[in-house]
Write a protein that holds these residues in place. Structure first.
Motif, PDB file in Angstrom:
ATOM      1  N   PRO A  20      -1.829  14.114  -0.537  1.00  0.00           N
ATOM      2  CA  PRO A  20      -2.540  15.352  -0.877  1.00  0.00           C
ATOM      3  C   PRO A  20      -3.252  15.963   0.336  1.00  0.00           C
ATOM      4  O   PRO A  20      -3.566  15.267   1.294  1.00  0.00           O
ATOM      5  N   ASN A  21      -3.499  17.262   0.246  1.00  0.00           N
ATOM      6  CA  ASN A  21      -4.169  17.968   1.334  1.00  0.00           C
ATOM      7  C   ASN A  21      -5.640  17.574   1.428  1.00  0.00           C
ATOM      8  O   ASN A  21      -6.280  17.280   0.416  1.00  0.00           O
ATOM      9  N   GLY A  22      -6.164  17.637   2.628  1.00  0.00           N
ATOM     10  CA  GLY A  22      -7.607  17.556   2.809  1.00  0.00           C
ATOM     11  C   GLY A  22      -8.236  18.898   2.483  1.00  0.00           C
ATOM     12  O   GLY A  22      -7.560  19.813   2.001  1.00  0.00           O
ATOM     13  N   ASP A  23      -9.519  19.031   2.737  1.00  0.00           N
ATOM     14  CA  ASP A  23     -10.217  20.278   2.455  1.00  0.00           C
ATOM     15  C   ASP A  23     -10.418  21.067   3.745  1.00  0.00           C
ATOM     16  O   ASP A  23     -10.396  20.496   4.831  1.00  0.00           O
ATOM     17  N   LEU A  24     -10.613  22.360   3.574  1.00  0.00           N
ATOM     18  CA  LEU A  24     -10.913  23.212   4.727  1.00  0.00           C
ATOM     19  C   LEU A  24     -12.358  23.681   4.603  1.00  0.00           C
ATOM     20  O   LEU A  24     -12.774  24.160   3.547  1.00  0.00           O
ATOM     21  N   TYR A  25     -13.110  23.479   5.673  1.00  0.00           N
ATOM     22  CA  TYR A  25     -14.492  23.967   5.693  1.00  0.00           C
ATOM     23  C   TYR A  25     -14.576  25.172   6.614  1.00  0.00           C
ATOM     24  O   TYR A  25     -13.965  25.193   7.681  1.00  0.00           O
ATOM     25  N   VAL A  26     -15.309  26.166   6.168  1.00  0.00           N
ATOM     26  CA  VAL A  26     -15.474  27.384   6.961  1.00  0.00           C
ATOM     27  C   VAL A  26     -16.958  27.554   7.268  1.00  0.00           C
ATOM     28  O   VAL A  26     -17.780  27.695   6.352  1.00  0.00           O
ATOM     29  N   ASP A  27     -17.296  27.489   8.561  1.00  0.00           N
ATOM     30  CA  ASP A  27     -18.678  27.726   8.971  1.00  0.00           C
ATOM     31  C   ASP A  27     -18.852  29.211   9.251  1.00  0.00           C
ATOM     32  O   ASP A  27     -18.142  29.781  10.071  1.00  0.00           O
ATOM     33  N   VAL A  28     -19.818  29.811   8.567  1.00  0.00           N
ATOM     34  CA  VAL A  28     -20.024  31.249   8.691  1.00  0.00           C
ATOM     35  C   VAL A  28     -21.162  31.529   9.672  1.00  0.00           C
ATOM     36  O   VAL A  28     -22.240  30.949   9.549  1.00  0.00           O
ATOM     37  N   THR A  29     -20.886  32.380  10.655  1.00  0.00           N
ATOM     38  CA  THR A  29     -21.983  32.884  11.487  1.00  0.00           C
ATOM     39  C   THR A  29     -21.998  34.401  11.337  1.00  0.00           C
ATOM     40  O   THR A  29     -20.955  35.023  11.102  1.00  0.00           O
ATOM     41  N   VAL A  30     -23.178  34.976  11.438  1.00  0.00           N
ATOM     42  CA  VAL A  30     -23.318  36.420  11.259  1.00  0.00           C
ATOM     43  C   VAL A  30     -23.856  37.028  12.556  1.00  0.00           C
ATOM     44  O   VAL A  30     -24.879  36.585  13.072  1.00  0.00           O
ATOM     45  N   LYS A  31     -23.109  38.016  13.056  1.00  0.00           N
ATOM     46  CA  LYS A  31     -23.524  38.706  14.286  1.00  0.00           C
ATOM     47  C   LYS A  31     -24.794  39.511  14.031  1.00  0.00           C
ATOM     48  O   LYS A  31     -24.939  40.111  12.965  1.00  0.00           O
ATOM     49  N   GLU A  32     -25.667  39.576  15.021  1.00  0.00           N
ATOM     50  CA  GLU A  32     -26.871  40.406  14.876  1.00  0.00           C
ATOM     51  C   GLU A  32     -26.478  41.879  14.923  1.00  0.00           C
ATOM     52  O   GLU A  32     -25.600  42.276  15.683  1.00  0.00           O
ATOM     53  N   HIS A  33     -27.149  42.670  14.075  1.00  0.00           N
ATOM     54  CA  HIS A  33     -26.883  44.104  14.072  1.00  0.00           C
ATOM     55  C   HIS A  33     -27.939  44.801  14.929  1.00  0.00           C
ATOM     56  O   HIS A  33     -29.073  44.346  15.006  1.00  0.00           O
ATOM     57  N   ASP A  34     -27.527  45.896  15.586  1.00  0.00           N
ATOM     58  CA  ASP A  34     -28.457  46.597  16.475  1.00  0.00           C
ATOM     59  C   ASP A  34     -29.636  47.197  15.713  1.00  0.00           C
ATOM     60  O   ASP A  34     -30.740  47.279  16.229  1.00  0.00           O
ATOM     61  N   VAL A  35     -29.394  47.657  14.507  1.00  0.00           N
ATOM     62  CA  VAL A  35     -30.390  48.451  13.798  1.00  0.00           C
ATOM     63  C   VAL A  35     -30.961  47.720  12.579  1.00  0.00           C
ATOM     64  O   VAL A  35     -32.152  47.769  12.320  1.00  0.00           O
ATOM     65  N   LYS A  56       0.852  -1.188   0.000  1.00  0.00           N
ATOM     66  CA  LYS A  56       0.000   0.000   0.000  1.00  0.00           C
ATOM     67  C   LYS A  56       0.889   1.239   0.000  1.00  0.00           C
ATOM     68  O   LYS A  56       2.059   1.174   0.390  1.00  0.00           O
ATOM     69  N   SER A  57       0.307   2.334  -0.467  1.00  0.00           N
ATOM     70  CA  SER A  57       1.100   3.561  -0.538  1.00  0.00           C
ATOM     71  C   SER A  57       1.157   4.212   0.830  1.00  0.00           C
ATOM     72  O   SER A  57       0.186   4.252   1.563  1.00  0.00           O
ATOM     73  N   ARG A  58       2.335   4.723   1.160  1.00  0.00           N
ATOM     74  CA  ARG A  58       2.512   5.389   2.442  1.00  0.00           C
ATOM     75  C   ARG A  58       1.802   6.748   2.449  1.00  0.00           C
ATOM     76  O   ARG A  58       1.311   7.194   3.473  1.00  0.00           O
ATOM     77  N   ALA A  59       1.765   7.372   1.294  1.00  0.00           N
ATOM     78  CA  ALA A  59       1.142   8.695   1.201  1.00  0.00           C
ATOM     79  C   ALA A  59      -0.367   8.574   1.411  1.00  0.00           C
ATOM     80  O   ALA A  59      -1.024   7.764   0.765  1.00  0.00           O
ATOM     81  N   GLU A  60      -0.884   9.380   2.324  1.00  0.00           N
ATOM     82  CA  GLU A  60      -2.317   9.362   2.603  1.00  0.00           C
ATOM     83  C   GLU A  60      -2.850  10.770   2.472  1.00  0.00           C
ATOM     84  O   GLU A  60      -2.162  11.730   2.763  1.00  0.00           O
ATOM     85  N   ARG A  61      -4.114  10.855   2.088  1.00  0.00           N
ATOM     86  CA  ARG A  61      -4.739  12.178   2.005  1.00  0.00           C
ATOM     87  C   ARG A  61      -4.881  12.755   3.412  1.00  0.00           C
ATOM     88  O   ARG A  61      -5.184  12.035   4.362  1.00  0.00           O
ATOM     89  N   GLY A  62      -4.597  14.045   3.538  1.00  0.00           N
ATOM     90  CA  GLY A  62      -4.690  14.707   4.840  1.00  0.00           C
ATOM     91  C   GLY A  62      -6.126  14.858   5.291  1.00  0.00           C
ATOM     92  O   GLY A  62      -7.066  14.684   4.508  1.00  0.00           O
ATOM     93  N   GLN A  63      -6.273  15.203   6.564  1.00  0.00           N
ATOM     94  CA  GLN A  63      -7.606  15.343   7.120  1.00  0.00           C
ATOM     95  C   GLN A  63      -8.231  16.670   6.724  1.00  0.00           C
ATOM     96  O   GLN A  63      -7.555  17.664   6.524  1.00  0.00           O
ATOM     97  N   ASP A  64      -9.564  16.655   6.648  1.00  0.00           N
ATOM     98  CA  ASP A  64     -10.292  17.900   6.446  1.00  0.00           C
ATOM     99  C   ASP A  64     -10.255  18.692   7.754  1.00  0.00           C
ATOM    100  O   ASP A  64     -10.109  18.117   8.820  1.00  0.00           O
ATOM    101  N   ALA A  65     -10.383  19.988   7.634  1.00  0.00           N
ATOM    102  CA  ALA A  65     -10.409  20.821   8.840  1.00  0.00           C
ATOM    103  C   ALA A  65     -11.636  21.713   8.796  1.00  0.00           C
ATOM    104  O   ALA A  65     -12.176  22.008   7.723  1.00  0.00           O
TER     105      ALA A  65
END
Ligand SMILES: [Zn+2]
Ligand SMILES: [Zn+2]
Length: 361
Positions: free
Chosen positions: A232-247, A96-105
Motif C-alpha cells: 500500500p501507498n504511504g501518505d503525503l504530507y504538505v507543509d504550507v507556508t504563506v508569503k508575506e503580503h505588501d499591504v 513474511k510478506s514481500r509487500a511493504e507499505r510505501g514511504q511517506d513523502a
C-alpha cells in the motif's frame, strides 16, 4: 488443538512425500504473497505449522502418540513462547510478506495571502515511486510467477535441531535463499528489477482549503510512495507556508491593513475606495476620525477553515499631519487655532491613548 493431518488434508498414514505435496499445494494457494486475505494468512500459519510437525519424523511420532505438540499448540503457554523467552528467537512463524507499505513523502507549498483567503487548487509534481505497470507490482516478468522456495519449502524459515537445557529444541532462522519470504522470483520483471515499483514523476491535484495557516501540515493519506511488491501507498504530507503580503496582514480569520487619511478628511469625514482581495471597497471616514481607529469591513477577511463564513477586514486609520503649507493655508490654520483656544497639548492616560488604539489593531 488442531489435527495436523486434517489441516493438511492427508490420512494418518500419509507418506513423507504425500505430506510434502499436500503442503506445497496449500502453500501455493495460501501464501501471503498470493493471497493477502487475513483468513488465508491464518490458515497458512496453521498449514505451515502442521507441516513443521509432520515433516519431522520425531515430532510426528510425538504428535501421533498423544497429540503432544512439540511446537506448542494453539492456546496455552506453548513451546514457542518458552523458546522465545530463553533464546530471544524472533517469534515470527511462517514467511513474511514481500509487500511493504510505501514511504511517506513531504513536500512544501508556498501560497500567497490571496490564495489563503479563498482557497486554491494547485497542480503539483512530485518525484515518487509508482506501481510498475509491466508487472502490476508482482515483481515477476509477465507470464511468470513466484515460485515456492526449495530450501525452506515456502515457510521462510530454516529449522535446526540443537541441544539445550530444555533437551533437543528446534531453532528457526529466516531462510537465506528467499530472505524469509518463502517464495523466490525466478524471473524478475526487467522494468522494476523485481521491485514491483518504479520511480516516476507524478502530478497531483492539490486542493488547499481556504483559511490554512502558515506552518500548517496537511496529510493526504495514500498519496505517498507505493510500497515494494504492490504494497500500500504511504501518505503525503504538505507543509504550507504563506508569503508575506505588501499591504495586507492576517490575524486569525481577520485581514488587517493601514490607511493614511489626510488631516482635513479626518476632521470633516469622507468616503474613499481601497483595493481589497474582493475588489474595490468603499471605506467611510467619520468626521473626527483619529489615528489608531479601526474601521471594520464585515466579511471581507479570510474564509474560516473550520466553520463557515469569513472574518473581517480591519482597517487602521493613520492621520497624516500636513508638513508643507503655503502662507495662505498656514493663515487658515492659525485662524482655526485661535477659534479653538481651549484645545491644548497635555499628557493622556495610555489606556485611552495612541498605544491602546494600536494594540487593538
Ligand atoms: Zn515490474
Ligand atoms: Zn526459503
Amino acid at each position: 488443538m488442531a489435527d495436523h493431518y486434517e489441516v493438511l488434508g492427508v490420512s494418518r498414514d500419509a507418506s513423507e512425500d504425500q505430506i510434502k505435496k499436500a503442503y506445497r499445494r496449500l502453500a501455493r494457494e495460501l501464501h501471503p504473497d498470493v493471497n493477502p486475505a487475513p483468513e488465508a494468512q491464518e490458515r497458512f500459519k496453521l498449514v505451515t505449522h502442521a507441516y513443521e510437525v509432520l515433516s519431522d519424523a520425531n515430532s510426528r511420532r510425538q504428535f501421533d502418540m498423544g497429540g503432544q505438540d512439540p511446537f506448542g499448540g494453539a492456546g496455552g503457554f506453548g513451546f514457542g513462547d518458552i523458546f522465545d523467552t530463553f533464546f530471544g528467537g524472533g517469534g515470527q512463524r511462517g514467511p513474511k510478506s514481500r509487500a511493504e507499505r510505501g514511504q511517506d513523502a513531504l513536500i512544501r507549498v508556498e501560497l500567497t495571502l490571496q490564495e489563503v483567503v479563498f482557497g486554491v487548487a494547485k497542480e503539483i509534481e512530485i518525484d515518487t515511486a509508482v506501481i510498475c505497470e509491466t508487472c502490476s507490482g508482482s515483481c515477476c516478468r509477465p507470464g511468470t510467477s513466484m515460485a515456492l522456495c526449495d530450501i525452506c519449502h515456502g515457510t521462510g524459515q530454516i529449522q535446526r535441531q540443537v541441544r539445550s537445557l530444555l533437551g533437543n529444541v528446534v531453532t528457526s532462522q529466516p531462510c537465506g535463499t528467499c530472505r524469509g519470504y518463502g517464495q523466490v522470483i525466478p524471473e524478475p520483471c526487467l522494468d522494476c528489477r523485481g521491485q514491483g515499483r518504479v520511480r516516476a514523476r507524478r502530478s497531483l491535484d492539490l486542493n488547499i482549503p481556504a483559511g490554512v495557516e502558515d506552518g500548517l501540515r496537511l496529510q493526504l493519506s495514500g498519496q505517498g510512495e507505493v510500497g515494494f511488491a504492490g504494497g500500500p501507498n504511504g501518505d503525503l504530507y504538505v507543509d504550507v507556508t504563506v508569503k508575506e503580503h505588501d499591504v495586507f496582514g492576517r490575524q486569525g480569520d481577520d485581514l488587517t491593513c493601514v490607511i493614511s487619511v489626510p488631516m482635513h478628511d479626518a476632521i470633516l469625514g469622507g468616503l474613499t475606495k481601497i483595493d481589497t482581495f474582493d475588489g474595490a471597497a468603499q471605506v467611510e471616514i467619520e468626521p473626527g476620525q483619529q489615528t489608531g481607529d479601526i474601521i471594520t469591513l464585515k466579511g471581507k477577511g479570510v474564509q474560516r477553515l473550520r466553520g463557515s463564513g469569513r472574518g473581517d477586514l480591519k482597517i487602521r486609520v493613520q492621520v497624516v499631519t500636513p508638513s508643507k503649507l503655503d502662507s495662505k493655508q498656514r493663515e487658515l490654520i492659525r485662524k482655526l487655532a485661535t477659534m479653538r483656544k481651549s484645545d491644548s497639548i497635555k499628557l493622556v492616560q495610555q489606556s485611552h491613548g495612541f498605544f491602546a488604539g494600536r494594540r487593538k489593531h
